[in-house]
Scaffold this motif. Structure first.
Motif, PDB file in Angstrom:
ATOM      1  N   PRO A 153     -20.258 -10.431  -1.003  1.00 39.66           N
ATOM      2  CA  PRO A 153     -21.646  -9.968  -1.123  1.00 39.66           C
ATOM      3  C   PRO A 153     -22.419 -10.745  -2.187  1.00 39.66           C
ATOM      4  N   LYS A 154     -23.687 -10.943  -1.925  1.00 38.70           N
ATOM      5  CA  LYS A 154     -24.571 -11.596  -2.884  1.00 38.70           C
ATOM      6  C   LYS A 154     -25.135 -10.546  -3.834  1.00 38.70           C
ATOM      7  N   ASN A 155     -25.636 -10.976  -4.967  1.00 41.23           N
ATOM      8  CA  ASN A 155     -26.158 -10.054  -5.968  1.00 41.23           C
ATOM      9  C   ASN A 155     -27.580  -9.637  -5.599  1.00 41.23           C
ATOM     10  N   ILE A 156     -27.705  -8.846  -4.535  1.00 41.68           N
ATOM     11  CA  ILE A 156     -28.996  -8.321  -4.109  1.00 41.68           C
ATOM     12  C   ILE A 156     -28.835  -6.842  -3.791  1.00 41.68           C
ATOM     13  N   SER A 157     -29.927  -6.125  -3.835  1.00 42.16           N
ATOM     14  CA  SER A 157     -29.901  -4.730  -3.409  1.00 42.16           C
ATOM     15  C   SER A 157     -30.020  -4.662  -1.889  1.00 42.16           C
ATOM     16  N   PHE A 158     -29.755  -3.496  -1.325  1.00 41.21           N
ATOM     17  CA  PHE A 158     -29.835  -3.359   0.123  1.00 41.21           C
ATOM     18  C   PHE A 158     -31.263  -3.656   0.564  1.00 41.21           C
ATOM     19  N   PRO A 159     -31.461  -4.630   1.453  1.00 39.74           N
ATOM     20  CA  PRO A 159     -32.834  -5.045   1.784  1.00 39.74           C
ATOM     21  C   PRO A 159     -33.533  -4.045   2.702  1.00 39.74           C
ATOM     22  N   PHE A 286     -24.266  -8.002   3.037  1.00 39.27           N
ATOM     23  CA  PHE A 286     -25.218  -9.082   2.848  1.00 39.27           C
ATOM     24  C   PHE A 286     -24.646 -10.079   1.849  1.00 39.27           C
ATOM     25  N   GLY A 287     -24.306 -11.253   2.361  1.00 38.01           N
ATOM     26  CA  GLY A 287     -23.716 -12.291   1.526  1.00 38.01           C
ATOM     27  C   GLY A 287     -23.320 -13.472   2.374  1.00 38.01           C
ATOM     28  N   VAL A 288     -22.068 -13.897   2.256  1.00 34.39           N
ATOM     29  CA  VAL A 288     -21.549 -15.011   3.042  1.00 34.39           C
ATOM     30  C   VAL A 288     -20.108 -14.706   3.432  1.00 34.39           C
TER      31      VAL A 288
END
Length: 448
Positions: A153-159, A286-288
């Motif tokens: 997961p990437k360092n983002i909140s749930f979009p 959400f990431g790669v």
């Protein structure tokens, strides 16, 4: 310019304490420092230096700091802070005397990660060599592997639409303030309230009001995009600086929740992808996608990671297996006899399909192969430890290069944690073997 190798004095100092006199040299971290071939690593990294400029920081210091960060799951700031008061960290990075201040900058870690690039696999190969030399990994363990994929997961909140629109408005305002572009109106206060109310209305299932707040956000973002476009028109430097952010903002403004095709899930990390792995707890991550290859059998020191690679673009697992097998063989120097995968690899394109066994397969599965196929699921705890104890659970590094580096570094940290545990167990067994006769002898002596 390539740094000079630090020279050890091997003598005492009246005003400084030698590290080898204040630490336990039988500690697993001190033993690991002696087993790593620092000179080999320094020689492999030497071509990355320029012939001009000031000398860089010592290779052992930078590489050692990167390894310590991954082993103990620390941040860049955390490992630099702990280095100051932990003598074992200082000894591991090649210091001779105890230091009371951090001698370099925290940003050097970021520069070194970028500099190493593809050379990070060198550290993964070195971790396997150290494991083999210490007896934690055997040669026959490298011939039969398990391959699986997971999501980093990437360092983002749930979009959500409201969050993305609000983030685009804030991002454009920051960029305009940085370049001195005067805006007719920032819309920051309005956008903040609209994003907050959109979340509340969605939670209360008041979707008409929710859509009204989204229209407010889209309208204000469109006004902001057009206002910036008018202000920077004809100024090449500003047009170049705003080209990418304005493109991202326009994409966020135009995309819909259930549209097909490519979507943007983060304003600051556009490389983020939406990946569904069929989990009940997390239908979408959400990431790669990341491919992990481990030993199938449990080696004396546990299961080790033989290969790790980020797979941008969310490719089908079966189409990646051939390259993963080839890269693993190059990295370990050992030909893979059998590979075990899950059902997501059906239809793979390896050259010799008879050496790949899929979970649930019945044809050709008997005896040893059947027992090894049952161990395929043992890769799941390995991935769990890489996420919980390492940095695979959330990637804080920037861009696709950061995704690739974080996947390899997480595998390196996991392997060195297994080696440290193996060295710790060896020391405990040695002490038990030495002290047991003494304890038995003392028990036979009658009390006076």
């Amino acid at each position: 310019m390539r740094p000079k190798k630090p020279e050890t004095t091997r003598s005492g100092d009246l005003f400084r304490a030698r590290l080898d006199q204040i630490i336990n040299l039988k500690h697993e971290l001190a033993q690991l420092a002696g087993k790593i071939d620092w000179d080999f690593i320094d020689g492999e990294i030497a071509p990355l230096y320029s012939d001009k400029g000031r000398p860089g920081i010592p290779t052992r210091f930078a590489i050692g700091l990167l390894l310590l960060k991954q082993i103990y799951g620390l941040s860049d700031e955390g490992v630099c802070e702990r280095w100051v008061y932990d003598p074992y960290f200082q000894y591991f990075t090649g210091e001779e005397f105890f230091q009371h201040e951090f001698p370099h900058e925290r940003s050097d870690l970021s520069h070194w990660r970028k500099r190493l690039g593809d050379k990070l696999e060198l550290l993964l190969a070195e971790s396997l060599r150290v494991a083999h030399a210490s007896g934690a990994l055997r040669s026959q363990d490298l011939k039969r592997v398990t391959v699986d994929t997971t999501v980093q997961p990437k360092n983002i909140s749930f979009p959500t639409d409201a969050k993305l629109l609000h983030a685009a408005i804030r991002g454009l305002n920051r960029l305009a303030s940085k370049h001195g572009v005067p805006l007719r109106q920032s819309y920051l206060r309005i956008a903040k309230r609209a994003a907050m109310m959109a979340g509340r209305y969605a939670h209360a299932r008041q979707f008409n009001r929710h859509r009204r707040e989204l229209r407010i956000l889209r309208t204000r973002l469109g006004r902001l995009i057009r206002d910036i476009g008018r202000k920077i028109e004809g100024q090449e430097s500003l047009e170049a600086a705003f080209a990418l952010p304005l493109t991202r903002a326009s994409q966020i403004r135009s995309q819909q929740q259930r549209q097909r095709g490519w979507k943007l899930y983060s304003f600051h990390a556009p490389e983020t992808e939406c990946i569904g792995k069929g989990k009940a707890s997390a239908p979408y991550e959400f990431g790669v996608k990341v491919s992990i290859a481990t030993t199938n059998a449990r080696a004396p020191g546990g299961q080790f990671v033989l290969h790790a690679r980020a797979l941008p673009g969310n490719p089908y697992d079966g189409h990646t297996l051939k390259d993963i097998i080839e890269d693993t063989q190059k990295l370990t120097g050992c030909k893979i006899e059998r590979g075990y995968v899950d059902k997501g690899y059906r239809g793979h394109d390896t050259e010799n399909p008879r050496r790949i066994f899929i979970s649930g397969q019945k044809r050709g599965v008997f005896g040893v192969i059947k027992r090894e196929l049952r161990r395929r699921s043992a890769i799941e705890p390995v991935i769990g430890h890489m996420k919980a104890e390492g940095h695979l659970g959330r990637c804080y590094l920037k861009g696709r290069a950061g995704d690739a580096a974080n996947a390899i570094l997480s595998a390196i940290g996991y392997n060195f944690r297994r080696i440290l545990a193996w060295l710790r167990d060896l020391l405990r067994l040695f002490l038990i073997a030495v002290l047991r006769p003494l304890i038995a002898q003392s028990a036979l002596i009658p009390a006076s």
